[in-house]
Enzyme design. Structure first.
Site, PDB file in Angstrom:
ATOM      1  N   ARG A 188      48.186  23.231   2.212  1.00 34.71           N
ATOM      2  CA  ARG A 188      48.867  24.328   2.900  1.00 34.71           C
ATOM      3  C   ARG A 188      48.944  24.062   4.398  1.00 34.71           C
ATOM      4  O   ARG A 188      49.971  24.310   5.029  1.00 34.71           O
ATOM      5  CB  ARG A 188      48.139  25.651   2.627  1.00 34.71           C
ATOM      6  CG  ARG A 188      48.932  26.881   3.054  1.00 34.71           C
ATOM      7  CD  ARG A 188      50.173  27.022   2.177  1.00 34.71           C
ATOM      8  NE  ARG A 188      51.098  28.067   2.639  1.00 34.71           N
ATOM      9  CZ  ARG A 188      52.077  27.851   3.518  1.00 34.71           C
ATOM     10  NH1 ARG A 188      52.240  26.660   4.068  1.00 34.71           N
ATOM     11  NH2 ARG A 188      52.896  28.826   3.855  1.00 34.71           N
ATOM     12  N   CYS A 203      52.324  23.881   6.623  1.00 33.07           N
ATOM     13  CA  CYS A 203      52.544  24.645   7.860  1.00 33.07           C
ATOM     14  C   CYS A 203      52.922  23.689   8.991  1.00 33.07           C
ATOM     15  O   CYS A 203      53.856  23.959   9.749  1.00 33.07           O
ATOM     16  CB  CYS A 203      51.278  25.408   8.251  1.00 33.07           C
ATOM     17  SG  CYS A 203      51.175  27.067   7.560  1.00 33.07           S
ATOM     18  N   CYS A 232      28.752  14.025  -3.657  1.00 28.66           N
ATOM     19  CA  CYS A 232      27.855  14.047  -4.818  1.00 28.66           C
ATOM     20  C   CYS A 232      28.236  12.960  -5.809  1.00 28.66           C
ATOM     21  O   CYS A 232      27.379  12.263  -6.338  1.00 28.66           O
ATOM     22  CB  CYS A 232      27.940  15.401  -5.535  1.00 28.66           C
ATOM     23  SG  CYS A 232      26.715  16.593  -4.980  1.00 28.66           S
TER      24      CYS A 232
END
Lengths: 108, 162, 280
Positions: free
Chosen positions: C237, C241, C133
């Site tokens: 995250r 991991c 956008c």
């Protein structure tokens, strides 16, 4: 964060003699001075070291903060209100900046 | 890994140990980053000295309740609330409350200043604790009398960093 | 063969904690009891067997999320609220010029992303849609990944769907991307040779050393992590991991992670959007 802006929850209305809770948050990394950057150079300490709460110009609560306070410091405390007026909250940064927030309360 | 599993218990333990070792590597650096074992930490004696500087002596335990998790989920952000059992009148009120930790690089955490207008001598904040240790909260009244509360917090280190 | 191995891993995760490698481990079972949630009614945070990370968090962490004046992520969310109304770029537009009141226009949006866009030729997550956008409609600079601006506006937009059930579509043109995400989830990688499934399907509720593994649900991102002491994206995250299992992390916004985002979101279909959540 580039822009440091506090967030305060205080009641808009209270009855005379009431003890009200105030909650404050401010975005700040609270750099402890204990860390090192990727090249092994110490990162200088930069924390909010003082918080003050005033009501109608009178300081009623304050905190001296150390690097052991977590990032984005949270403080909650109380105030006993007898009259209407305005809270002023101030956070003092190690770099000399002072961040301020005000809240009005109507006491009946 | 499948072959190791077939070869019996010893190998299995070795596999699992390496999993744990990796977790230690991943997280050991990041619980309050940079505060490794190489730094001297505060001690119980240092906390006592700091209290004496403020109050002259270490008060007996009592009069201050300290609410801290028994086990902190992460040492970077440990929520704490204290409450001093005292009136908050002009004649008799809590003036200062000092929060100390006996296993951090420096014993002082914060000092709170109250007035009768504070309404009650209770406050909450969040602190950094580098490991399992005692948090000590001492309160000084306007007449100089003192009270103390203490709580041990276990700080878990290990598992998944990310 | 696979099944046997997973069992071994499962026992191992428990065994490690039981061996008391860390002094702190002795205290862990209490937390485990609390987080198994056997006696706790988790309300909307548990849908069938699907449990939000909220149900694996300690009481203090949950309290921090529940009160928006304790939840530090709201500092970022407020920044996002400002961005919504700020005119930027050559087109002289703000988000609000096209989308009006976010409370109305953005309600439910976060339940559906990532979405396949034909002109994009693949999936787009909310962060990418926001930057699309900015570049296409506002003709403004995109926000950098993990910048406070992108985290703030993402938290603000997703928060408009708070409490609404995640409901991503995996059929039609999204199907092949869903399959790629699923493959990623089930593929062993890194020096530890682990797949996402080994921790988050086979072992949620079990201890990995001193910590309780969760189902790895993603309905709360962006999240304020106590460990990070800041707000972070889902892709941060994922990267964490991957690093934990000693695998090379993929870039923020990479196709791999966006596909994985669809798969992990689908695993949590029905859970409420919690953004911005608080996690340990």
């Amino acid at each position: 964060m580039a822009t440091i802006r506090p967030r305060v929850k205080a009641p808009r209305k209270a009855s005379a003699g009431e003890v009200v809770e105030i909650k404050t948050l401010i975005n700040h990394s609270m750099e402890s001075g204990q860390r090192k950057d990727k090249d092994g150079n110490p990162i200088p300490r930069q924390i909010i070291h003082r918080f003050e709460a005033q009501f109608n110009g009178q300081e009623f609560f304050a905190v001296d903060l150390q690097p052991a306070i977590s990032a984005n410091p949270y403080l909650s405390f109380f105030a006993k209100l007898e009259e209407s007026g305005e809270f002023t909250f101030r956070w003092h940064d190690d770099d000399g900046s002072v961040y301020e927030e005000t809240k009005s309360v109507e006491v009946t | 890994m499948l072959e190791m599993q077939d070869s019996g218990g010893t190998s299995r333990r070795r596999v699992l140990f390496s999993l744990g070792g990796a977790a230690a590597v991943a997280t050991g650096l990041s619980v309050v980053p940079g505060l490794g074992a190489r730094l001297a930490h505060a001690t119980e004696a240092e906390v006592a000295e700091t209290i004496k500087e403020m109050l002259g002596e270490v008060p007996a335990e009592g009069g201050v309740s300290v609410d801290l998790p028994e086990i902190a989920e992460n040492g970077n952000t440990v929520p704490m609330t204290f409450e001093v059992d005292a009136p908050m009148t002009a004649d008799s009120h809590v003036k200062d409350v000092m929060v100390l930790a006996d296993g951090n690089p420096a014993p002082r955490v914060a000092t709170f200043h109250f007035t009768p207008m504070s309404g009650k001598a209770t406050a909450s904040t969040r602190m950094r604790l580098v490991g399992t240790q005692n948090v000590v909260v001492v309160a000084r009244m306007n007449d100089g009398t003192a009270m103390m509360g203490k709580k041990q917090v276990k700080v878990t280190i290990g598992g998944c960093g990310g | 063969m696979m099944t046997t191995m997973l069992k071994v891993l499962g026992r191992g995760v428990l065994g490690l904690a039981g061996a008391g490698m860390m002094a702190a481990v002795a205290a862990a079972p209490a937390a485990a009891d609390e987080s198994t949630g056997a006696r706790i009614d988790w309300g909307p945070y548990k849908v069938g067997d699907v449990r939000s990370g909220y149900t694996y968090a300690g009481a203090q962490t949950r309290a921090m999320q529940d009160d928006e004046f304790q939840n530090p992520a709201f500092l970022w969310l407020e920044r996002g609220m400002d961005i919504w109304d700020t005119v930027e770029g050559e087109a002289g537009k703000a988000c609000a010029d096209c989308h009006g009141d976010a409370e109305e226009s953005m309600a439910g949006v976060a339940t559906r992303y990532p979405i396949y866009f034909e002109d994009w030729g693949k999936l787009m997550n909310i962060e990418q849609r926001i930057n699309w956008c900015r570049e296409t409609q506002m003709r403004a600079e995109p926000f950098a990944w993990e910048s406070d601006d992108l985290l703030g506006i993402t938290a603000f937009v997703k928060n408009q769907s708070k409490g609404m059930a995640v409901d991503v579509a995996i059929d039609g043109p999204a199907a092949p991307f869903f399959e790629m995400g699923k493959d990623f989830y089930q593929t062993r990688r890194g020096q530890l040779d682990l797949a996402c499934t080994h921790c988050h399907v086979d072992n949620p509720g079990n201890l990995i050393r001193a910590e309780i593994l969760s189902q790895g649900q993603v309905n709360g991102f962006p999240t304020y992590r106590l460990k990070w002491q800041t707000v972070g994206s889902l892709h941060r995250r994922f990267r964490g991991c991957n690093k934990n299992i000693r695998a090379e992390p993929f870039p923020y916004g990479s196709d791999e992670y966006v596909n994985l985002e669809l798969y992990t979101s689908w695993r949590g279909n029905g859970l409420p959007v919690e953004s911005p959540s608080v996690r340990k």
